[in-house]
Design a protein around this motif. Structure first.
Motif, mmCIF file in Angstrom:
data_model
loop_
_atom_site.group_PDB
_atom_site.id
_atom_site.type_symbol
_atom_site.label_atom_id
_atom_site.label_comp_id
_atom_site.label_asym_id
_atom_site.label_seq_id
_atom_site.Cartn_x
_atom_site.Cartn_y
_atom_site.Cartn_z
ATOM 1 N N LEU A 93 0.837 -1.194 0.000
ATOM 2 C CA LEU A 93 0.000 0.000 0.000
ATOM 3 C C LEU A 93 0.875 1.248 0.000
ATOM 4 C CD1 LEU A 93 -2.672 -1.009 2.684
ATOM 5 C CD2 LEU A 93 -2.949 -1.044 0.200
ATOM 6 N N THR A 94 0.361 2.296 -0.599
ATOM 7 C CA THR A 94 1.057 3.573 -0.560
ATOM 8 C C THR A 94 0.822 4.238 0.795
ATOM 9 O OG1 THR A 94 -0.853 4.736 -1.491
ATOM 10 C CG2 THR A 94 0.762 3.843 -3.046
ATOM 11 N N ASP A 96 -0.871 6.771 1.484
ATOM 12 C CA ASP A 96 -2.260 7.199 1.669
ATOM 13 C C ASP A 96 -3.244 6.029 1.614
ATOM 14 O OD1 ASP A 96 -1.965 6.628 -0.970
ATOM 15 O OD2 ASP A 96 -2.679 8.558 -1.727
ATOM 16 N N GLY A 97 -2.723 4.789 1.709
ATOM 17 C CA GLY A 97 -3.585 3.624 1.828
ATOM 18 C C GLY A 97 -4.093 3.039 0.525
ATOM 19 N N ARG A 98 -3.591 3.471 -0.601
ATOM 20 C CA ARG A 98 -4.024 2.921 -1.882
ATOM 21 C C ARG A 98 -3.085 1.805 -2.330
ATOM 22 N NH1 ARG A 98 -4.556 8.028 -5.765
ATOM 23 N NH2 ARG A 98 -2.467 8.356 -4.857
ATOM 24 N N LEU A 99 -3.604 0.924 -3.196
ATOM 25 C CA LEU A 99 -2.774 -0.153 -3.731
ATOM 26 C C LEU A 99 -1.649 0.432 -4.578
ATOM 27 C CD1 LEU A 99 -5.489 -2.723 -4.916
ATOM 28 C CD2 LEU A 99 -4.070 -2.871 -2.862
ATOM 29 N N GLU A 101 0.702 0.965 -7.632
ATOM 30 C CA GLU A 101 0.400 0.887 -9.064
ATOM 31 C C GLU A 101 0.923 -0.422 -9.633
ATOM 32 O OE1 GLU A 101 1.304 3.366 -13.203
ATOM 33 O OE2 GLU A 101 1.860 4.197 -11.242
ATOM 34 N N THR A 102 0.120 -1.043 -10.480
ATOM 35 C CA THR A 102 0.515 -2.311 -11.093
ATOM 36 C C THR A 102 1.831 -2.157 -11.854
ATOM 37 O OG1 THR A 102 -1.788 -2.988 -11.332
ATOM 38 C CG2 THR A 102 -0.175 -4.113 -12.711
ATOM 39 N N ARG A 137 -0.621 -9.351 -4.281
ATOM 40 C CA ARG A 137 -0.827 -8.176 -3.430
ATOM 41 C C ARG A 137 -1.206 -8.507 -1.986
ATOM 42 N NH1 ARG A 137 -1.359 -3.465 -6.568
ATOM 43 N NH2 ARG A 137 -1.776 -3.821 -8.779
ATOM 44 N N VAL A 240 -2.758 -6.223 2.715
ATOM 45 C CA VAL A 240 -3.914 -6.057 1.830
ATOM 46 C C VAL A 240 -4.825 -7.270 2.000
ATOM 47 C CG1 VAL A 240 -4.671 -5.868 -0.566
ATOM 48 C CG2 VAL A 240 -2.587 -4.708 0.182
ATOM 49 N N ALA A 244 -9.442 -7.545 -1.690
ATOM 50 C CA ALA A 244 -8.993 -6.343 -2.396
ATOM 51 C C ALA A 244 -8.187 -6.670 -3.647
ATOM 52 C CB ALA A 244 -8.165 -5.465 -1.460
#
Length: 315
Positions: A93-94, A96-99, A101-102, A137, A240, A244
């Motif tokens: 996770l970044t 800010d809590g986002r996955l 980038e692929t 992930r 994760v 998700a």
């Protein structure tokens, strides 16, 4: 005498000389010349279809391998820069809590026995695994506690995991991440039907490499190689949940997002094929070759690359 009533030959006496006249064979009417362009058109379309299929095979076996090497060189350069500047990701996770980038580089995988060195990217979709192995992930990064899972192709796009079935108990695996260098020892190879290994204990780590099992390009199931972490366990963060993980990143699944590009490029190919046939009919053969080979080759390879993403991600 009518033709039907006279014999197959007739003797004609002219000035005392007898001449035998033989009837020739019955003549058949040639096909209408107007039908020839239709046969020619069908033949040309089948030739174009065959060329497209050839492009598809070349994309998987040859062009894809070149693409894989190019992407690996770029990823290695980027990840080495991140390691030098301590900016490499240490979680899925970044901040800010986002996955992630692929395709984001997260590790360098080295297997001395196989002389293998691959940059591992984040995500395991069929499209992302064209560039190299991918980290699942919802598992920890290598070096962290728990079981870290890395997927890789067996045959297509360089087939980086084509030989992991040759690994033996005790073989070394080294993985470098933003948290340092992590060492593993192979525990064994598992195929369909083999019992699963117990989960690693608290504070222990494991690495599982997964690829397709069976003949090249004809997978029958999946193959797993388990290795236990022998170096120090590092901090785990940014887990994760399994739900998700996108559907197209699961085992032996194609990337459905490639369907729209496939349709678009198929339409472009159809228009290009009609244009080349028109040039062949109206201008000439050599003009069609000069225009058609680069045009159809480029469109065909692009279409094949997009269509390959629809195939299972471990192929």
């Amino acid at each position: 005498m009518r033709r039907a009533d006279r014999p197959a030959h007739a003797d004609i006496v002219t000035r005392g000389i007898t001449v035998t006249v033989l009837d020739g064979p019955e003549t058949t009417q040639c096909p209408d010349a107007a039908e020839r362009p239709l046969f020619l058109l069908v033949g040309q379309m089948f030739a174009i279809l065959g060329a497209v299929l050839l492009c598809f095979v070349a994309q998987l076996a040859l062009i894809g391998a070149v693409k894989h090497e190019r992407d690996q060189d770029r990823a290695f350069t980027d990840f080495r820069y991140q390691l030098a500047n301590a900016t490499a990701p240490v979680a899925a996770l970044t901040e800010d809590g986002r996955l992630l980038e692929t395709g984001t580089p997260v590790a360098i995988l080295e297997i001395p026995r196989l002389r293998l060195r691959e940059v591992v990217g984040e995500g395991t979709s069929s499209r992302s695994l064209k560039s190299g192995p991918g980290h699942l992930r919802n598992t920890p990064l290598p070096g962290q506690a728990g079981t870290s899972v890395v997927l890789g192709r067996k045959a297509a796009y360089g087939g980086p995991f084509s030989r992991i079935s040759e690994l033996r108990t005790g073989d070394a695996i080294v993985v470098t991440t933003g948290q340092g260098e992590h060492r593993y020892l192979v525990q064994g190879v598992r195929r369909a039907g083999d019992p699963e290994r117990p989960a690693p204990g608290s504070g222990a780590g494991r690495l599982t490499l997964i690829t397709a099992d069976g003949p090249h390009f004809l997978p029958t199931d999946v193959l797993r190689v388990d290795a236990r972490l022998t170096s120090e366990v590092v901090a785990t963060s940014g887990a994760v949940p399994a739900f998700a993980v996108p559907e197209n990143e699961r085992l032996m699944i194609g990337d459905s997002s490639a369907l729209v590009p496939v349709v678009i490029w198929a339409l472009i190919l159809a228009v290009a094929a009609v244009a080349v046939v028109y040039v062949r009919q109206r201008v000439g053969r050599w003009h069609a070759w000069v225009i058609g080979v680069p045009l159809l080759g480029t469109v065909g390879v692009t279409l094949a690359d997009q269509a390959a993403a629809l195939l299972p991600n471990l192929l």
